[in-house]
Design an enzyme around this catalytic site. Structure first.
Site, PDB file in Angstrom:
ATOM      1  N   GLU A 126      -7.547  -9.514   4.016  1.00 23.18           N
ATOM      2  CA  GLU A 126      -6.998  -8.884   2.830  1.00 23.18           C
ATOM      3  C   GLU A 126      -6.019  -9.426   2.019  1.00 23.18           C
ATOM      4  O   GLU A 126      -5.094 -10.253   2.978  1.00 23.18           O
ATOM      5  CB  GLU A 126      -6.741  -7.429   3.028  1.00 23.18           C
ATOM      6  CG  GLU A 126      -7.930  -6.618   3.514  1.00 23.18           C
ATOM      7  CD  GLU A 126      -7.633  -5.301   4.094  1.00 23.18           C
ATOM      8  OE1 GLU A 126      -8.572  -4.366   4.072  1.00 23.18           O
ATOM      9  OE2 GLU A 126      -6.766  -4.994   4.305  1.00 23.18           O
ATOM     10  N   HIS A 140      -7.517  -0.751  13.375  1.00 21.74           N
ATOM     11  CA  HIS A 140      -6.981  -0.368  11.954  1.00 21.74           C
ATOM     12  C   HIS A 140      -7.825   1.131  11.766  1.00 21.74           C
ATOM     13  O   HIS A 140      -7.054   2.023  11.208  1.00 21.74           O
ATOM     14  CB  HIS A 140      -7.284  -1.366  10.736  1.00 21.74           C
ATOM     15  CG  HIS A 140      -6.351  -0.911   9.832  1.00 21.74           C
ATOM     16  ND1 HIS A 140      -5.344  -0.225   9.542  1.00 21.74           N
ATOM     17  CD2 HIS A 140      -6.830  -1.170   8.512  1.00 21.74           C
ATOM     18  CE1 HIS A 140      -4.900   0.075   8.408  1.00 21.74           C
ATOM     19  NE2 HIS A 140      -6.083  -0.630   7.682  1.00 21.74           N
ATOM     20  N   HIS A 195       0.230  -4.854   7.254  1.00 24.51           N
ATOM     21  CA  HIS A 195      -0.824  -5.070   6.217  1.00 24.51           C
ATOM     22  C   HIS A 195      -0.198  -5.427   4.754  1.00 24.51           C
ATOM     23  O   HIS A 195      -0.518  -4.940   3.687  1.00 24.51           O
ATOM     24  CB  HIS A 195      -1.560  -3.639   6.119  1.00 24.51           C
ATOM     25  CG  HIS A 195      -2.302  -3.195   7.418  1.00 24.51           C
ATOM     26  ND1 HIS A 195      -3.432  -3.497   7.848  1.00 24.51           N
ATOM     27  CD2 HIS A 195      -2.086  -2.433   8.208  1.00 24.51           C
ATOM     28  CE1 HIS A 195      -4.010  -3.046   9.014  1.00 24.51           C
ATOM     29  NE2 HIS A 195      -2.876  -2.381   9.282  1.00 24.51           N
ATOM     30  N   HIS A 218     -14.455  -0.024   5.430  1.00 25.10           N
ATOM     31  CA  HIS A 218     -13.747  -0.515   6.543  1.00 25.10           C
ATOM     32  C   HIS A 218     -14.358  -0.185   8.109  1.00 25.10           C
ATOM     33  O   HIS A 218     -14.960  -1.077   8.831  1.00 25.10           O
ATOM     34  CB  HIS A 218     -12.383   0.119   6.826  1.00 25.10           C
ATOM     35  CG  HIS A 218     -11.024  -0.398   6.110  1.00 25.10           C
ATOM     36  ND1 HIS A 218     -10.899  -0.306   4.703  1.00 25.10           N
ATOM     37  CD2 HIS A 218     -10.411  -1.656   6.370  1.00 25.10           C
ATOM     38  CE1 HIS A 218     -10.007  -0.963   4.415  1.00 25.10           C
ATOM     39  NE2 HIS A 218      -9.556  -1.912   5.148  1.00 25.10           N
ATOM     40  N   HIS A 231      -3.157 -10.498   5.092  1.00 30.44           N
ATOM     41  CA  HIS A 231      -3.255 -10.298   6.398  1.00 30.44           C
ATOM     42  C   HIS A 231      -4.839  -9.959   6.917  1.00 30.44           C
ATOM     43  O   HIS A 231      -5.658  -9.886   5.896  1.00 30.44           O
ATOM     44  CB  HIS A 231      -2.462  -8.813   6.419  1.00 30.44           C
ATOM     45  CG  HIS A 231      -3.133  -7.621   5.595  1.00 30.44           C
ATOM     46  ND1 HIS A 231      -2.964  -7.646   4.394  1.00 30.44           N
ATOM     47  CD2 HIS A 231      -3.865  -6.737   5.926  1.00 30.44           C
ATOM     48  CE1 HIS A 231      -3.559  -6.522   4.012  1.00 30.44           C
ATOM     49  NE2 HIS A 231      -4.218  -6.076   5.044  1.00 30.44           N
ATOM     50  N   TRP A 291       0.953  -1.157  -0.082  1.00 32.88           N
ATOM     51  CA  TRP A 291      -0.041   0.059  -0.023  1.00 32.88           C
ATOM     52  C   TRP A 291       0.965   1.462  -0.019  1.00 32.88           C
ATOM     53  O   TRP A 291       1.951   1.246   0.703  1.00 32.88           O
ATOM     54  CB  TRP A 291      -0.783  -0.102   1.393  1.00 32.88           C
ATOM     55  CG  TRP A 291      -1.925   0.820   0.915  1.00 32.88           C
ATOM     56  CD1 TRP A 291      -2.251   2.363   1.528  1.00 32.88           C
ATOM     57  CD2 TRP A 291      -3.185   0.820   0.174  1.00 32.88           C
ATOM     58  NE1 TRP A 291      -3.328   2.905   1.395  1.00 32.88           N
ATOM     59  CE2 TRP A 291      -4.088   1.933   0.240  1.00 32.88           C
ATOM     60  CE3 TRP A 291      -3.784  -0.289  -0.383  1.00 32.88           C
ATOM     61  CZ2 TRP A 291      -5.066   2.094  -0.185  1.00 32.88           C
ATOM     62  CZ3 TRP A 291      -4.868  -0.272  -1.018  1.00 32.88           C
ATOM     63  CH2 TRP A 291      -5.688   1.182  -1.042  1.00 32.88           C
TER      64      TRP A 291
END
Length: 209
Positions: free
Chosen positions: A169, A58, A48, A157, A52, A18
């Protein structure tokens, strides 16, 4: 054990991550070939990374950490669901599913058409839209899994995590057919962390008549 499938994206040096997270670096700090007594590997990465699990912490500042996750939500019968929409997982597409409270759903999208982890980050990934997240909450789903690095934007989320829905994810679903499976997902137990890498395996589930 041969019927178990590994749904885990391998963690490798330089893999996709990410954009505002830490990149993945893996190196040997000790090496037998260099004269050391053992091989020892060092890793630097975001929690992440690859496959994961997200903890409530989060996106919810007062949420539980990953060490407090209810593992019952991450183990048991799970449906791998093929998604046709090329952009989003939507309420309209999900409404045809017949679910009972406590279901686990893993979504296979066009993300799984390629080995995405070895390519540069792709912002045009298929994600769960907020209307679908609301429907999943209404159906009392306990676990949602996706085949890219994120389930969706902050609103998605928040809807899922506030409802106590576990999020997996980065699943590797490239070679997995839609259907019913037995699922085992075990995230690393990291105190105070908002997520953790996980090993995820599944096997086709026999449905008795």
């Amino acid at each position: 054990m041969s019927d178990w499938l590994d749904l885990t994206t391998p963690i490798s040096d330089g893999m996709a991550y990410w954009p505002d997270n830490a990149p993945v670096h893996i190196k040997k700090t000790l090496s037998i070939q260099r004269g050391d007594a053992a091989n020892v590997t060092e890793m630097s990465l975001s929690v992440h990374t690859a496959t994961h699990v997200d903890a409530a912490l989060h996106f919810l500042d007062d949420g539980a950490d990953v060490a407090s996750l209810d593992l019952n939500t991450l183990m048991g019968p799970a449906h791998v669901v093929a998604i046709q929409d090329p952009h989003f997982i939507t309420r309209a597409e999900l409404e045809g599913l017949l679910l009972q409270p406590g279901e686990r759903l893993l979504f296979k999208t066009r993300n799984s058409d390629r080995e995405w982890a070895q390519e540069p980050f792709n912002p045009d990934f298929v994600r769960v839209r907020a209307d679908a997240a609301e429907w999943l909450r209404e159906q009392e789903v306990v676990c949602v899994g996706v085949d890219y690095l994120s389930v969706g934007p902050a609103d998605t989320h928040n809807i899922l995590l506030k409802a106590g829905i576990s999020i997996i994810e980065g699943l590797a679903l490239q070679h997995v057919e839609p259907g019913l499976y037995d699922l085992i997902c075990l995230p690393l137990k990291i105190n105070g962390a908002d997520g953790a890498p996980a090993r995820v395996i599944a096997r086709p589930r026999t449905v008795l008549p």
